[in-house]
Write a protein that holds these residues in place. Structure first.
Motif, PDB file in Angstrom:
ATOM      1  N   VAL A 187       0.861  -1.174   0.000  1.00 41.37           N
ATOM      2  CA  VAL A 187       0.000   0.000   0.000  1.00 41.37           C
ATOM      3  C   VAL A 187       0.899   1.227   0.000  1.00 41.37           C
ATOM      4  O   VAL A 187       1.728   1.398   0.903  1.00 41.37           O
ATOM      5  CB  VAL A 187      -0.930   0.019   1.227  1.00 41.37           C
ATOM      6  N   ASP A 188       0.741   2.058  -1.020  1.00 49.15           N
ATOM      7  CA  ASP A 188       1.606   3.236  -1.185  1.00 49.15           C
ATOM      8  C   ASP A 188       3.075   2.849  -1.058  1.00 49.15           C
ATOM      9  O   ASP A 188       3.869   3.493  -0.347  1.00 49.15           O
ATOM     10  CB  ASP A 188       1.245   4.322  -0.172  1.00 49.15           C
ATOM     11  N   ASP A 189       3.445   1.772  -1.773  1.00 49.19           N
ATOM     12  CA  ASP A 189       4.813   1.248  -1.841  1.00 49.19           C
ATOM     13  C   ASP A 189       5.314   0.643  -0.531  1.00 49.19           C
ATOM     14  O   ASP A 189       6.480   0.237  -0.444  1.00 49.19           O
ATOM     15  CB  ASP A 189       5.804   2.329  -2.305  1.00 49.19           C
ATOM     16  N   LYS A 190       4.479   0.548   0.477  1.00 49.65           N
ATOM     17  CA  LYS A 190       4.895  -0.087   1.732  1.00 49.65           C
ATOM     18  C   LYS A 190       4.465  -1.542   1.710  1.00 49.65           C
ATOM     19  O   LYS A 190       3.289  -1.842   1.511  1.00 49.65           O
ATOM     20  CB  LYS A 190       4.262   0.625   2.918  1.00 49.65           C
ATOM     21  N   PRO A 191       5.408  -2.490   1.891  1.00 47.49           N
ATOM     22  CA  PRO A 191       5.064  -3.914   1.821  1.00 47.49           C
ATOM     23  C   PRO A 191       3.937  -4.259   2.781  1.00 47.49           C
ATOM     24  O   PRO A 191       3.872  -3.732   3.905  1.00 47.49           O
ATOM     25  CB  PRO A 191       6.373  -4.614   2.223  1.00 47.49           C
ATOM     26  N   ILE A 192       3.067  -5.121   2.344  1.00 46.03           N
ATOM     27  CA  ILE A 192       1.882  -5.445   3.130  1.00 46.03           C
ATOM     28  C   ILE A 192       2.235  -6.069   4.469  1.00 46.03           C
ATOM     29  O   ILE A 192       1.527  -5.911   5.468  1.00 46.03           O
ATOM     30  CB  ILE A 192       0.927  -6.372   2.325  1.00 46.03           C
ATOM     31  N   GLY A 193       3.378  -6.739   4.523  1.00 43.54           N
ATOM     32  CA  GLY A 193       3.796  -7.349   5.793  1.00 43.54           C
ATOM     33  C   GLY A 193       4.084  -6.320   6.864  1.00 43.54           C
ATOM     34  O   GLY A 193       4.046  -6.637   8.057  1.00 43.54           O
ATOM     35  N   GLU A 194       4.355  -5.091   6.465  1.00 44.08           N
ATOM     36  CA  GLU A 194       4.671  -4.037   7.428  1.00 44.08           C
ATOM     37  C   GLU A 194       3.462  -3.165   7.756  1.00 44.08           C
ATOM     38  O   GLU A 194       3.539  -2.326   8.650  1.00 44.08           O
ATOM     39  CB  GLU A 194       5.801  -3.155   6.884  1.00 44.08           C
ATOM     40  N   CYS A 195       2.367  -3.367   7.033  1.00 41.57           N
ATOM     41  CA  CYS A 195       1.220  -2.479   7.276  1.00 41.57           C
ATOM     42  C   CYS A 195      -0.104  -3.225   7.377  1.00 41.57           C
ATOM     43  O   CYS A 195      -1.159  -2.597   7.396  1.00 41.57           O
ATOM     44  CB  CYS A 195       1.128  -1.417   6.186  1.00 41.57           C
ATOM     45  N   VAL A 196      -0.068  -4.556   7.420  1.00 40.18           N
ATOM     46  CA  VAL A 196      -1.322  -5.315   7.439  1.00 40.18           C
ATOM     47  C   VAL A 196      -2.132  -5.031   8.694  1.00 40.18           C
ATOM     48  O   VAL A 196      -3.368  -5.153   8.699  1.00 40.18           O
ATOM     49  CB  VAL A 196      -1.027  -6.832   7.311  1.00 40.18           C
ATOM     50  N   GLY A 197      -1.457  -4.618   9.774  1.00 40.32           N
ATOM     51  CA  GLY A 197      -2.168  -4.363  11.020  1.00 40.32           C
ATOM     52  C   GLY A 197      -3.132  -3.207  10.930  1.00 40.32           C
ATOM     53  O   GLY A 197      -4.138  -3.186  11.650  1.00 40.32           O
ATOM     54  N   ASN A 198      -2.865  -2.226  10.113  1.00 44.10           N
ATOM     55  CA  ASN A 198      -3.783  -1.080   9.962  1.00 44.10           C
ATOM     56  C   ASN A 198      -4.276  -0.956   8.522  1.00 44.10           C
ATOM     57  O   ASN A 198      -4.417   0.133   7.985  1.00 44.10           O
ATOM     58  CB  ASN A 198      -3.118   0.206  10.419  1.00 44.10           C
ATOM     59  N   ILE A 199      -4.538  -2.109   7.900  1.00 45.58           N
ATOM     60  CA  ILE A 199      -4.944  -2.138   6.500  1.00 45.58           C
ATOM     61  C   ILE A 199      -6.258  -1.401   6.265  1.00 45.58           C
ATOM     62  O   ILE A 199      -6.430  -0.722   5.249  1.00 45.58           O
ATOM     63  CB  ILE A 199      -5.042  -3.601   5.989  1.00 45.58           C
ATOM     64  N   SER A 200      -7.179  -1.493   7.208  1.00 42.63           N
ATOM     65  CA  SER A 200      -8.487  -0.847   7.012  1.00 42.63           C
ATOM     66  C   SER A 200      -8.346   0.657   6.922  1.00 42.63           C
ATOM     67  O   SER A 200      -8.951   1.306   6.052  1.00 42.63           O
ATOM     68  CB  SER A 200      -9.433  -1.215   8.169  1.00 42.63           C
ATOM     69  N   GLN A 201      -7.510   1.232   7.810  1.00 38.56           N
ATOM     70  CA  GLN A 201      -7.304   2.681   7.779  1.00 38.56           C
ATOM     71  C   GLN A 201      -6.609   3.104   6.487  1.00 38.56           C
ATOM     72  O   GLN A 201      -6.936   4.134   5.883  1.00 38.56           O
ATOM     73  CB  GLN A 201      -6.472   3.121   8.985  1.00 38.56           C
ATOM     74  N   LEU A 202      -5.630   2.316   6.062  1.00 39.20           N
ATOM     75  CA  LEU A 202      -4.906   2.665   4.839  1.00 39.20           C
ATOM     76  C   LEU A 202      -5.802   2.617   3.613  1.00 39.20           C
ATOM     77  O   LEU A 202      -5.709   3.459   2.718  1.00 39.20           O
ATOM     78  CB  LEU A 202      -3.712   1.714   4.654  1.00 39.20           C
ATOM     79  N   LEU A 203      -6.680   1.595   3.553  1.00 39.87           N
ATOM     80  CA  LEU A 203      -7.589   1.485   2.409  1.00 39.87           C
ATOM     81  C   LEU A 203      -8.650   2.577   2.414  1.00 39.87           C
ATOM     82  O   LEU A 203      -9.231   2.889   1.369  1.00 39.87           O
ATOM     83  CB  LEU A 203      -8.257   0.112   2.396  1.00 39.87           C
ATOM     84  N   ALA A 204      -8.909   3.146   3.568  1.00 46.84           N
ATOM     85  CA  ALA A 204      -9.911   4.199   3.663  1.00 46.84           C
ATOM     86  C   ALA A 204      -9.392   5.524   3.118  1.00 46.84           C
ATOM     87  O   ALA A 204     -10.157   6.399   2.720  1.00 46.84           O
ATOM     88  CB  ALA A 204     -10.359   4.362   5.116  1.00 46.84           C
ATOM     89  N   LYS A 205      -8.062   5.669   3.100  1.00 53.10           N
ATOM     90  CA  LYS A 205      -7.472   6.899   2.561  1.00 53.10           C
ATOM     91  C   LYS A 205      -7.666   6.956   1.043  1.00 53.10           C
ATOM     92  O   LYS A 205      -7.533   5.952   0.364  1.00 53.10           O
ATOM     93  CB  LYS A 205      -5.977   6.940   2.879  1.00 53.10           C
TER      94      LYS A 205
END
Length: 852
Positions: free
Chosen positions: A334-352
């Motif tokens: 998400v936005d070039d950040k590997p999913i393994g490092e941001c899966v914990g807040n995936i819902s917030q990231l997808l809402a942006k």
């Protein structure tokens, strides 16, 4: 800058350049080791240029026997030059010349003219070519061992060498083989292919031999044409084949672009791009770290939901079908950040919104294709990352490239950078991020282009050419380039210039047979057509397609130079035989013309015309132009059909012509007669002239007649004498004696048919005192003691139909035989040394070829 300045003379390359053997130790072993090391360095320098070398052992042999070898590539001076053509090519050329080679560039200015580049102004096209040469200089290309060969000039000076080589390649290459040179295989039908698509590969293959290139140093996309050159060498018995050194094709900057494209300005960095252009293009370029991934920008009106119970997460819902995301796709970043490092807040990231998602469709894995000749890649690269491609081939491509420093670490190879960038996959960030990778490319590419910008600012000639080309482009864009309109064709046929307003006719001479013997039947058939043509014409041209016959493999099994000599002898003997039979007609009304002689008056104009015809003629049109029952299997059938149309256009454009009739030659039944140009070919040419060329000529205010094609029908069946020029009267007597002749059978009466053919030549009645068709001598035995004369074939047939009592078959044959000998007598009795020598040469060649 004049042409001489652009064509640097070849300087002899010294094998020990830069590494002369030291004699201090006096050790032969040390000297040998130094020499081997220098040689291996040259080999490796060349191998580093290509994704493939066919083949390395041949290349090593080449470097041993010919230190100053020749490489070639070509370009059309038409517009912009992208970084692969500029900097990447300069890097490769420098490697080649450092290894001892002389690099020849084929400047295809003539093809740029045909494609109406720069408004069809050849001088402007040449200016563009000179400008592009300055671009290479500014890119660091070392010009000491580089030559630029201008196509238009070369073909004008060495046309005979070039075009006969092209014809020889065609005669050795069937249609299926030529079709393999383009991405045109695997079709159920080839009828919509243009003939130019067949002609172009043959011409490109010809370039290799015309430039005497030892190595073809072109891109992988040209590999199949280069392989054609090697196949031709096998067919022609050439021992030394050109070596193929195919360089990598740089990826386009967008996903899925196998190579850069001039038509898509964002697919590549171009040599004249500003620093801002470079930054914009590289920053938006496709840059995957996992094979098959793609970036999708999600906007406000789209909602994406993922199942995070598995890694990487799987898309379970997408509110917009237009977003380019499918249910089941894998979310990698998400936005070039590997999913393994941001899966914990995936819902917030997808809402942006907007948000860039890096996706992969599991089923999108590339499937290997067996024997895929159309691939742009010879080295497997599943990632297909254009930024890494720039790193490998541009940033670190040259032998003296500076290492790359990223975040305090120095990288000397693309492989190191690739591993650092791809490390961690979708689980964590690599040691090099996308912005870092792209920034390095931007900085290094801009530094390289800065040298080019500086060259065009500080070098007076380069500055002048840049300003000149920019002014040319502006003039073309504003419609200010005015080139006098003219039909591109051969306009130097001067057969009719002495008779303005000439009612002209043309007879296309038959082509020789495979075994080069001249049949009496061919001579008679040709004379029938000439006599018919002369009856309504002020001037008749007997057009001998010697180059066409060569291309069609007449006199096959003969070496090219031997075949051409045999063809010249054959056509010369045909002309001499016609002059012997009908001296008055041939001397007063007929001019014998060799196709090759006419072409060489203005070869560039002729072949531009033929190529333009090829663009219009699909292969189905070629099929329609062949003789009834003839099947299209050879590339030579395509080439000679286009040449025939170009011949006809040249005749129609000839000075002094008021009208032009095309009189076909009746195909001969004789076994060694060869072939005739088909009526279908005449009609295809006439139709093209009427529909395309004549209207164009009218708009250009140029003269161009539309030919009429005569019907080939005759009232008689062709009778085969199967007697060769050079055979004596006994052969004639024997053949007539064996002719079928059944009393009363007028439906199948070769004797009468033969009389009609002799009569159609215009020479039979001249040989009889009473100017009649036939005189049957009287005899008591026949029951007709008085001589009987017949004015025409109908009279003979009517009498013969009554049976033996009217005309005995033996009496008919006995009367026909002297008539034949009388008409053919001038040939049978000719003792001229040159005439005798000619038919003896053909006879000897025929015996020699039959043994092969």
């Amino acid at each position: 800058m004049d042409m001489d300045e652009l064509s640097t003379p070849i300087k002899e390359y010294v094998l020990s350049r830069g590494g002369k053997v030291s004699t201090a130790s006096g050790s032969p072993a040390a000297a040998a080791k130094t020499t081997d090391s220098a040689f291996e360095k040259r080999v490796q320098s060349l191998l580093s240029v290509g994704e493939e070398c066919i083949n390395e052992s041949e290349m090593r042999n080449l470097l041993e026997r010919k230190p100053n070898f020749v490489l070639y590539d070509g370009f059309e001076p038409s517009g912009r030059m992208h970084i692969a053509q500029g900097i990447f090519k300069a890097i490769n050329v420098n490697k080649c010349t450092a290894a001892g080679g002389t690099f020849k560039f084929w400047v295809a200015d003539l093809f740029a003219l045909m494609n109406d580049k720069m408004g069809g102004n050849l001088d402007m096209i040449k200016d563009v070519g000179k400008y592009l040469i300055e671009v290479w200089k500014s890119s660091g290309m070392k010009m000491d061992h580089v030559q630029f060969i201008w196509c238009e000039h070369f073909l004008g000076e060495l046309a005979d060498k070039y075009w006969t080589q092209m014809l020889d390649i065609s005669r050795c290459s069937n249609l299926t083989r030529i079709k393999k040179c383009g991405m045109i295989m695997g079709r159920n039908s080839d009828g919509d292919l243009s003939s130019a698509q067949i002609l172009y590969p043959i011409m490109q293959c010809t370039d290799i031999f015309a430039l005497e290139a030892d190595i073809c140093q072109l891109g992988v996309d040209q590999r199949k044409v280069n392989m054609l050159a090697r196949d031709y060498c096998d067919a022609a018995g050439r021992k030394l084949k050109p070596i193929i050194l195919s360089h990598h094709m740089l990826y386009g900057l967008s996903q899925g672009q196998a190579k850069m494209s001039k038509s898509d300005p964002d697919s590549a960095v171009f040599m004249e791009d500003s620093a801002e252009d470079v930054e914009r293009k590289i920053m938006k370029a496709y840059c995957p770290k996992i094979a098959g991934e793609r970036d999708v920008v999600i906007k406000e009106d789209c909602q994406v939901t993922c199942d995070t119970s598995q890694m990487p997460p799987v898309v379970s819902a997408c509110s917009s079908a237009e977003a380019g995301i499918k249910i089941g796709d894998l979310l990698l970043a998400v936005d070039d950040k590997p999913i393994g490092e941001c899966v914990g807040n995936i819902s917030q990231l997808l809402a942006k919104k907007p948000v860039t998602l890096t996706m992969k469709t599991p089923s999108a894995e590339k499937k290997p294709v067996a024997n895929d000749d159309d691939t742009m890649r010879l080295v497997k690269d599943d990632l297909e990352n254009p930024i890494l491609d720039y790193i490998k081939n541009i940033v670190l491509g040259a032998d003296d490239s500076e290492p790359v420093n990223i975040d305090g670490k120095t990288y000397k190879s693309e492989q190191e950078i690739r591993e650092a960038f791809c490390a961690g996959g979708f689980e964590k960030s690599g040691r090099i991020s996308k912005p870092q990778l792209k920034t390095v490319v931007i900085e290094r590419v801009n530094a390289m282009l800065m040298q080019a910008r500086k060259h065009f600012t500080e070098n007076p000639e380069a500055k002048r050419l840049l300003e000149l080309v920019e002014s040319h482009k502006k003039a073309v864009k504003e419609g200010k380039v005015v080139v006098p309109k003219s039909v591109r064709c051969l306009k130097k046929v001067d057969c009719f210039s002495k008779k303005p307003g000439c009612a002209a006719a043309v007879v296309f001479a038959p082509r020789p047979p495979t075994i080069p013997a001249l049949s009496m039947d061919v001579v008679l058939s040709c004379l029938v057509a000439i006599n018919k043509a002369a009856s309504q014409a002020d001037k008749v041209v007997l057009w001998c397609e010697d180059w066409g016959a060569f291309c069609l493999n007449c006199c096959s099994n003969a070496k090219p130079e031997d075949a051409r000599k045999l063809l010249a002898t054959w056509y010369g003997l045909l002309a001499d035989s016609l002059k012997l039979l009908a001296p008055e007609l041939m001397n007063k009304k007929v001019e014998v013309v060799l196709q090759s002689n006419q072409i060489l008056k203005d070869p560039n104009a002729y072949w531009v015309c033929a190529i333009n015809v090829g663009r219009a003629f699909k292969l189905d049109k070629i099929r329609q132009s062949l003789a009834d029952g003839e099947v299209l299997t050879e590339s030579s059938q395509v080439v000679t059909t286009l040449m025939h149309v170009a011949d006809m256009i040249a005749l129609c454009a000839a000075e002094g012509v008021k009208s032009l009739r095309v009189v076909p030659v009746l195909p001969c039944a004789a076994s060694e007669a060869g072939s005739c140009v088909s009526v279908n070919a005449h009609k295809s040419a006439a139709g093209y002239i009427s529909d395309v060329v004549a209207p164009e000529a009218k708009s250009c205010k140029e003269a161009m007649v539309v030919p009429t094609v005569e019907d080939a029908a005759v009232t008689f069946k062709d009778v085969s004498l199967d007697v060769l020029v050079g055979d004596g009267e006994p052969a004639i007597n024997s053949k007539i004696k064996k002719l079928y002749c059944l009393a009363g059978d007028i439906e199948n009466c070769p004797c009468v048919d033969l009389l009609e053919k002799l009569d159609a030549t215009g020479q039979l009645r001249r040989a009889t005192q009473v100017q009649e068709l036939l005189v049957i001598k009287g005899s008591e035995k026949s029951g007709h003691p008085e001589d009987r004369t017949f004015k025409d074939a109908k009279a003979v047939k009517d009498e013969f139909a009554k049976g033996e009592a009217a005309i005995h078959p033996g009496d008919l044959k006995a009367s026909v035989s002297p008539a034949v000998r009388t008409v053919l007598g001038p040939i049978l009795q000719c003792k001229d040394p040159d005439f005798t020598k000619a038919h003896k040469q053909l006879s000897d060649a025929a015996k020699k070829l039959k043994k092969k």
